[in-house]
Design a protein around this motif. Sequence first.
Motif, PDB file in Angstrom:
ATOM      1  N   ASP A 429     -30.821   9.856  -4.311  1.00  0.00           N
ATOM      2  CA  ASP A 429     -31.743   9.919  -3.177  1.00  0.00           C
ATOM      3  C   ASP A 429     -31.803   8.580  -2.451  1.00  0.00           C
ATOM      4  OD1 ASP A 429     -32.374  12.584  -3.452  1.00  0.00           O
ATOM      5  OD2 ASP A 429     -34.235  12.231  -4.556  1.00  0.00           O
ATOM      6  N   LEU A 430     -31.810   7.480  -3.199  1.00  0.00           N
ATOM      7  CA  LEU A 430     -31.803   6.166  -2.560  1.00  0.00           C
ATOM      8  C   LEU A 430     -30.552   5.975  -1.721  1.00  0.00           C
ATOM      9  CD1 LEU A 430     -33.145   3.987  -5.497  1.00  0.00           C
ATOM     10  CD2 LEU A 430     -34.229   4.198  -3.247  1.00  0.00           C
ATOM     11  N   LYS A 431     -29.405   6.361  -2.262  1.00  0.00           N
ATOM     12  CA  LYS A 431     -28.149   6.182  -1.535  1.00  0.00           C
ATOM     13  C   LYS A 431     -28.139   7.011  -0.254  1.00  0.00           C
ATOM     14  CE  LYS A 431     -24.223   6.023  -3.798  1.00  0.00           C
ATOM     15  NZ  LYS A 431     -23.145   6.396  -4.742  1.00  0.00           N
ATOM     16  N   ARG A 432     -28.611   8.244  -0.338  1.00  0.00           N
ATOM     17  CA  ARG A 432     -28.557   9.090   0.867  1.00  0.00           C
ATOM     18  C   ARG A 432     -29.606   8.656   1.893  1.00  0.00           C
ATOM     19  NH1 ARG A 432     -32.073  13.627   1.246  1.00  0.00           N
ATOM     20  NH2 ARG A 432     -33.441  13.899  -0.554  1.00  0.00           N
ATOM     21  N   THR A 437     -31.849   4.358   8.810  1.00  0.00           N
ATOM     22  CA  THR A 437     -32.491   3.058   8.938  1.00  0.00           C
ATOM     23  C   THR A 437     -33.969   3.108   8.573  1.00  0.00           C
ATOM     24  OG1 THR A 437     -30.932   2.467  10.697  1.00  0.00           O
ATOM     25  CG2 THR A 437     -32.948   1.144  10.511  1.00  0.00           C
ATOM     26  N   ARG A 438     -34.646   4.182   8.949  1.00  0.00           N
ATOM     27  CA  ARG A 438     -36.092   4.259   8.723  1.00  0.00           C
ATOM     28  C   ARG A 438     -36.465   4.332   7.246  1.00  0.00           C
ATOM     29  NH1 ARG A 438     -37.661  10.542  10.246  1.00  0.00           N
ATOM     30  NH2 ARG A 438     -35.691  11.486   9.572  1.00  0.00           N
ATOM     31  N   THR A 455     -29.564  -4.485  -1.978  1.00  0.00           N
ATOM     32  CA  THR A 455     -29.835  -4.210  -0.569  1.00  0.00           C
ATOM     33  C   THR A 455     -29.346  -2.807  -0.193  1.00  0.00           C
ATOM     34  OG1 THR A 455     -27.732  -5.256   0.027  1.00  0.00           O
ATOM     35  CG2 THR A 455     -29.720  -6.629   0.089  1.00  0.00           C
ATOM     36  N   PRO A 456     -29.853  -2.255   0.908  1.00  0.00           N
ATOM     37  CA  PRO A 456     -29.415  -0.920   1.331  1.00  0.00           C
ATOM     38  C   PRO A 456     -27.893  -0.878   1.514  1.00  0.00           C
ATOM     39  CG  PRO A 456     -31.343  -1.601   2.574  1.00  0.00           C
ATOM     40  CD  PRO A 456     -30.908  -2.796   1.784  1.00  0.00           C
TER      41      PRO A 456
END
Length: 480
Positions: A429-432, A437-438, A455-456
């Motif tokens: 879920d974090l990766k997707r 950006t939001r 970081t993202p």
Amino acid sequence: MKIKYLYIAFVFLSLGSCKKFLDIVPKDKFIPSTVEDYENMLNYATVSTYGDYFEDLITDDAFLPEGQPGNLYTKQRLSARKIYTFNKDVYGEGDNDILWSEGYKRIFYFNTVANNIMKAQGSTEAEKRSIRAEALLGRALEHLMLVNVYGKHYDAATAGTDPGAPLVLEADISAKNSRNTVQEVYNQVIADAEEAVKDLPLKNKISKFRACKAGGYAFLSRVYLFMGDYANALKNADLALGLQNELANMNGYNVIVPGPFPNDPNIPGAPLGWTNIPNAERHPESLVARTNLRPFGLGMDVCATPELTSLFSNNDRRWALYFANAWPPAPPFNYMDRYGVKIFLRGDYYNNCLAVPEVYLNRAECKARANNLSGALADINKLRLNRIVPAAYHEFTPADFNNDSERVLRFVLEERRRELVFTGMRVIDLKRLNKETRFQKTITHVAEGVTYTLTPNSPNYLRQIWPAASVFNPDWTLNP
């Protein structure tokens, strides 16, 4: 000769005598030939496990306190500490990457069934197709997990060139395999799942460790959600819930043993773990049951982060039943007193594969993204009705969020985080969500006085290909 063993160095570590399934019949070795033989392969304990519980340590849900008493960081094996500190080079050549080795071992079993069952002796063609469908779904589950741990998250613009995971479609340990692209893996996963749902049985055979049609649709809903194809994710969620939509009211469950240890599993109906929540096989919400290779997963090994803690209330039965202030029970070390968090103690052999709650959450997210706020909240309300203490239950309406679609969507995603905690779903879920950006966020973990940052869209989200596999495949592209 090295090429012969390609990536499947895992064979030597975890399959042992898998050559019994090759075309030469070894002396005194069992070779499946009947429908019953192949069906029994789907009943093996080998294929009842799934995923890698340590992968959750990379997420914003995991907190490992240090120091004595109550230490949870240094007690972890080195590979787990590397995951927690965002080191993608988790395993050395001599180590066993369980997610890789066990995943491809299970794929070997599923391929053996899928590729041979239609030629087996006995039974009807319809029954053979049903067994084949279960094997195809199992293969799809494994490939989806592997591509999401070792590859970038699906992005339609780059998936055709992003390195994914090897697609293994034959039970042949000497075959040469390449590292397929993310797009190729997703294409095969969808093809396998779409083929499977045609013939999957309406009800699980023998136990919920076997597959069913609702589970097939639930899986497709997951795949399409990961891809950002919300129309198809919604369609398959509807199909799954049209077949099975039962939720268990967690207000009826209680803590019965002060710790995550199982009662006697041989006693019919006996609860497993520190609560009387049914195990994966018996749970009414299970669609396709699997457990972690270590049945308690991260139970006793991780605390909720302060951020995750803030998302729960004391009126949430998941908070009361899955987490505890203190551990061990005598003498207790109180994590809530020391850190303001709880330790995860879910030890009930829970299902970490496919279950009804995830499907409601998939559907709610799709509805929220389509601005169907009432529909999204109806699904969340139904789930929460079975999770929240009755006196504290509130039925949400769009007005509670000022009819703001983004606020509703964020609430749905928070509920997803609460419901699926430490089931292996959060990292994906974090990766997707980092693709938007939001929703991007930076995660920090502190260990031994050092602050580590993820970081993202960082390449450190990707676990490095297992060296025991890549050493025999120098042509494979490694993760950066």
